[in-house]
Design a protein around this motif. Structure first.
Motif, PDB file in Angstrom:
ATOM      1  N   CYS B 176      52.795  73.729  19.375  1.00 44.85           N
ATOM      2  CA  CYS B 176      52.929  73.483  17.935  1.00 44.85           C
ATOM      3  C   CYS B 176      51.804  74.178  17.156  1.00 44.85           C
ATOM      4  N   CYS B 200      59.250  75.317  12.418  1.00 41.66           N
ATOM      5  CA  CYS B 200      59.444  76.534  13.204  1.00 41.66           C
ATOM      6  C   CYS B 200      60.378  76.324  14.388  1.00 41.66           C
ATOM      7  N   CYS B 203      58.650  73.720  19.196  1.00 46.62           N
ATOM      8  CA  CYS B 203      58.600  72.601  20.149  1.00 46.62           C
ATOM      9  C   CYS B 203      59.943  72.424  20.837  1.00 46.62           C
TER      10      CYS B 203
HETATM   11  S1  SF4 Z   1      58.898  72.431  14.423  1.00 51.18           S
HETATM   12 FE1  SF4 Z   1      57.761  71.538  16.135  1.00 51.18          FE
HETATM   13  S2  SF4 Z   1      56.330  73.144  16.772  1.00 51.18           S
HETATM   14 FE2  SF4 Z   1      57.052  73.698  14.710  1.00 51.18          FE
HETATM   15  S3  SF4 Z   1      55.542  72.805  13.345  1.00 51.18           S
HETATM   16 FE3  SF4 Z   1      57.177  71.290  13.540  1.00 51.18          FE
HETATM   17  S4  SF4 Z   1      56.490  69.968  15.174  1.00 51.18           S
HETATM   18 FE4  SF4 Z   1      55.247  71.809  15.316  1.00 51.18          FE
END
Ligand code: SF4
Ligand code: SF4
Ligand code: SF4
Lengths: 74, 291
Positions: B176, B200, B203
């Motif tokens: 992350c 994004c 994760c």
């Molecule tokens: S989508 Fe997942 S990896 Fe991306 S910022 Fe959010 S928690 Fe973090």
């Protein structure tokens, strides 16, 4: 059968995945390969593995280094 | 020619040049996309009516400079036959910019050009208190710089953690980029901080067990950004919207708010400085029932 371990902690993308792919090439389907890698390489290596049909069947960690157990697909 | 007449021309995308009697003609381009017949027509128009030169603007616009005043009408007509319209200027909704989006870019979460066309169809040239820019990025890589626009959109993936298969391997937390994922105090759950999450989806892509899932793949809205003389970045408003229609409704509501609260000649970001962002969010939620 012993599971071989591939250390890619000294490599950067895209060599990280290239090495994993070569490593997997040498083992039979459903065989396992352990991969030692740094945090930075996790995302690309795991997502490429998943795309190519392999599975990460175990994850462990030692002092900031990740150890993935990869099971070769099909 | 009178100042009033120049102003009228400018409104229609004809920009007076420093060299007297010449104009740079702004064309109507949506999301940076032109079909090849349009491009051919633009090329020919620049040769015939200008000096064989085309200017590509920072916001995906196209201008034909060096057009004599008495050739403006003919140029406009010539382009119209190939489906190229002239642009707008002044206190209106301007060119909608967009990246290639998911149909072309492997990182894309939303179809940016499709939304750009919808916004353009509905709003291009509409009057507002001050110029109003809309920019659309297909994902958080944000090639179109959503926060630099009065309204910016980003394709966004909202993750959801599922208990059963999670092995607490720590991969999602490690990948992350904003450290938005924390382990609960008892160590039996993962908690995603929505204020830190940048949508994004890393994760989800990296989770070996499929315990990180996509909750929503949709649209995130940023309001009040501008560049120019006093730059400031837009801020996120509302939750993640699920459909193009929802995104469109929210954009329309933002414009209504600007028309009601904006002063003539005031950029939207400055209006929001006066009213505060919560007032805008309440307005949209009440008006269109957006989450
Ligand atoms: S989508 Fe997942 S990896 Fe991306 S910022 Fe959010 S928690 Fe973090
Ligand atoms: S913003 Fe995302 S989808 Fe759009 S071009 Fe950039 S990387 Fe691709
Ligand atoms: S990557 Fe997946 S399995 Fe690992 S801790 Fe995160 S959610 Fe759990």
């Amino acid at each position: 059968m012993t599971t071989s371990t591939l250390d890619i902690t000294g490599d950067v993308c895209p060599m990280t995945f290239v090495k994993v792919r070569l490593g997997l090439h040498k083992i039979p389907p459903s065989g396992k390969l352990n991969v030692r890698l740094k945090e930075e390489a996790l995302k690309n290596v795991i997502s490429s593995l998943k795309t190519e049909g392999h599975r990460v069947t175990n994850v462990s960690r030692e002092e900031g280094i990740f150890l993935l157990e990869v099971t070769k697909g099909g | 020619m009178s100042e009033a007449a120049f102003k009228e021309l400018k409104k229609g995308g004809m920009m007076r040049q420093s060299e007297a009697g010449l104009f740079s003609v702004r064309l109507h381009v949506v999301g940076g996309r032109l079909a090849t017949p349009q491009l051919r027509a633009i090329q020919e128009a620049a040769d015939r009516f200008g000096r064989g030169e085309i200017h590509l603007t920072t916001r995906q616009g196209v201008e034909i400079p060096h057009v004599p005043q008495d050739a403006l009408a003919a140029l406009k007509e010539f382009l119209a036959t190939s489906g190229v319209g002239v642009g707008v200027c002044g206190p209106t909704v301007r060119t909608v910019t967009a990246c290639q989006g998911c149909r072309v870019c492997p990182s894309g979460v939303i179809d940016s050009p499709e939304l750009a066309e919808a916004v353009d169809r509905e709003l291009y040239g509409n009057p507002v208190p001050h110029k109003f820019k809309v920019g659309i990025s297909g994902c958080v890589n944000n090639c179109m710089k959503a926060e630099e626009n009065d309204v910016g959109i980003k394709g966004w993936i909202e993750p959801r953690w599922e208990t059963p298969a999670c092995t607490f391997c720590g991969v999602c937390q490690a990948v992350c980029p904003t450290k938005a994922i924390a382990t609960s105090e008892d160590g039996r759950a993962l908690i995603i901080d929505p204020t830190l999450c940048i949508g994004c989806g890393d994760c989800i892509t990296s989770c070996p067990t499929g315990s990180m899932r996509e909750e929503i793949r949709g649209y995130r809205i940023f309001a009040g950004g501008k560049f120019g003389r006093r730059p400031s970045l837009g801020k996120r408003i509302l939750g993640v919207l699920r459909t193009k229609e929802e995104a469109m409704a929210a954009i329309l509501a933002v414009l209504d708010f600007f028309r009601i609260h904006g002063k003539p000649g005031e950029r939207f970001g400055d209006t929001l400085q006066r009213t505060g962002f919560p007032a805008l969010e309440t307005f949209i939620k009440v008006g269109v029932g957006r989450p």
